[in-house]
Design an enzyme around this catalytic site. Structure first.
Site, PDB file in Angstrom:
ATOM      1  N   GLU A 115       0.806  -1.275  -0.013  1.00  0.00           N
ATOM      2  CA  GLU A 115      -0.117   0.069   0.073  1.00  0.00           C
ATOM      3  C   GLU A 115       0.896   1.143   0.047  1.00  0.00           C
ATOM      4  OE1 GLU A 115      -3.225   2.483   2.814  1.00  0.00           O
ATOM      5  OE2 GLU A 115      -2.252   0.594   3.466  1.00  0.00           O
ATOM      6  N   CYS A 124      -3.210   8.370   4.008  1.00  0.00           N
ATOM      7  CA  CYS A 124      -3.186   7.876   2.560  1.00  0.00           C
ATOM      8  C   CYS A 124      -4.536   8.024   1.928  1.00  0.00           C
ATOM      9  CB  CYS A 124      -2.617   6.399   2.428  1.00  0.00           C
ATOM     10  SG  CYS A 124      -3.790   5.197   3.465  1.00  0.00           S
TER      11      CYS A 124
END
Length: 347
Positions: A254, A288
């Site tokens: 990720e 994020c």
């Protein structure tokens, strides 16, 4: 608990958690840690090396032989003990997150801690009913634990990222070596204390602190690691993938990105711009999934700027220990990077 030794209000963390024991690094090297809110030295942390990684991985490999053969009920019993210990240490976790990354105390003690507990609760509930064997026609599909999992986690949502990686792996019967961010070592150490206090079998969970270029690189190339999971920068992700290629590991990533918020041309336009700006600023924008790009109709750009400015002015900034919505960013280098981005903006 592993004693967090204080010297002149400084936290000294000079042990790793390997094979169920708090152990010294094979070569003692420490680095000072900085409280981002005060810019004062808050403590010291030991940095591991390749040999420390090797003994942690070997401990996890040894433990996998027995842990992978445990029953669903045995793993549930361990995770439920972890949940009890997590609840006991929730205030400590929140305080650590605030100290290490500057999150306002209400956010650290609230959403940060709750996310970690939520992932643990989800792992327990899924494990209770998960079908490890499934018959499809004449074919039996069996889900088996992968093996030794290396978990590399970031600083922006520290306990969330640790929990979302470690608990599902342990629930599945895997063993773990955790390498947390250097900027988020306080909460990771408490997490290891929780696992120790809960009686997680030796070697099932291991913690090694240190630099990503050393610890992360060695974990991703170590031949006895079966899977590596990283949440971090694109650069780090590329390096992990390259290092893992020779031993054909499973790799999950990720990485960084810029999430876009599309604001429609309707009667809620100004309100939605404001919500987007306000939501993005939570955790000092260090998320994020934060909507750090906003796409609006060109004809309403001026209105969007006014609405965004008004929303930003409502965000209170100050000492994380006070009643403020936003504290500092995690480090001086991160602050400088943000300033560089701001210098490129032209409205």
């Amino acid at each position: 608990h592993y004693p967090l030794r204080r010297q002149r209000q400084m936290c000294i963390r000079d042990r790793f958690y390997i094979d169920g024991q708090w152990v010294e690094p094979l070569e003692m090297t420490t680095v000072e840690t900085i409280n981002p809110a005060t810019e004062a030295v808050s403590g010291k942390i030991a940095l591991g090396n390749i040999a420390d990684v090797d003994r942690a991985v070997k401990a996890a490999r040894k433990a996998f032989d027995s842990w992978s053969q445990t029953s669903r009920e045995e793993r549930l019993a361990v995770l439920e003990k972890v949940a009890s210990e997590y609840e006991k240490r929730s205030a400590d976790i929140g305080a650590a997150i605030s100290d290490e990354m500057g999150a306002p105390m209400a956010l650290a003690q609230g959403f940060h801690v709750a996310l970690g507990g939520g992932h643990l609760a989800t792992a327990i509930e899924v494990l209770k009913n998960f079908e490890f064997e499934e018959l499809r026609g004449q074919t039996m599909i069996r889900h088996e634990p992968i093996g030794v999992c290396a978990m590399i986690t970031p600083w922006n949502w520290p306990i969330n990222q640790i929990a979302v990686k470690v608990f599902p792996a342990i629930a599945a019967g895997c063993t773990v070596v955790l390498k947390p961010s250097q900027e988020a070592h306080f909460s990771a150490q408490i997490f290891a204390e929780i696992m120790d206090a809960a009686g997680v079998p030796a070697g099932v969970f291991n913690l090694v602190q240190g630099k990503g270029s050393v610890i992360g690189a060695e974990l991703s190339r170590h031949p006895q690691v079966d899977m590596v999971s990283i949440t971090g920068s694109e650069f780090a992700g590329v390096e992990v993938a390259k290092n893992a290629a020779d031993t054909i590991k499973r790799v999950t990533q990720e990485l960084g990105g810029k999430s876009a918020l599309i604001v429609l041309d309707d009667e809620q336009f100004a309100a939605n711009v404001g919500k987007g700006v306000g939501g993005m600023m939570m955790n000092s924008g260090q998320t994020c999934s934060a909507t750090t790009r906003m796409l609006v109709p060109k004809a309403r750009m001026a209105e969007a700027i006014v609405a965004g400015k008004a929303a930003a002015e409502q965000v209170t900034v100050g000492d994380p220990k006070g009643e403020f919505a936003m504290g500092p960013v995690v480090s001086k280098s991160q602050f400088n990077s943000i300033q560089q981005y701001l210098s490129l903006i032209h409205i």
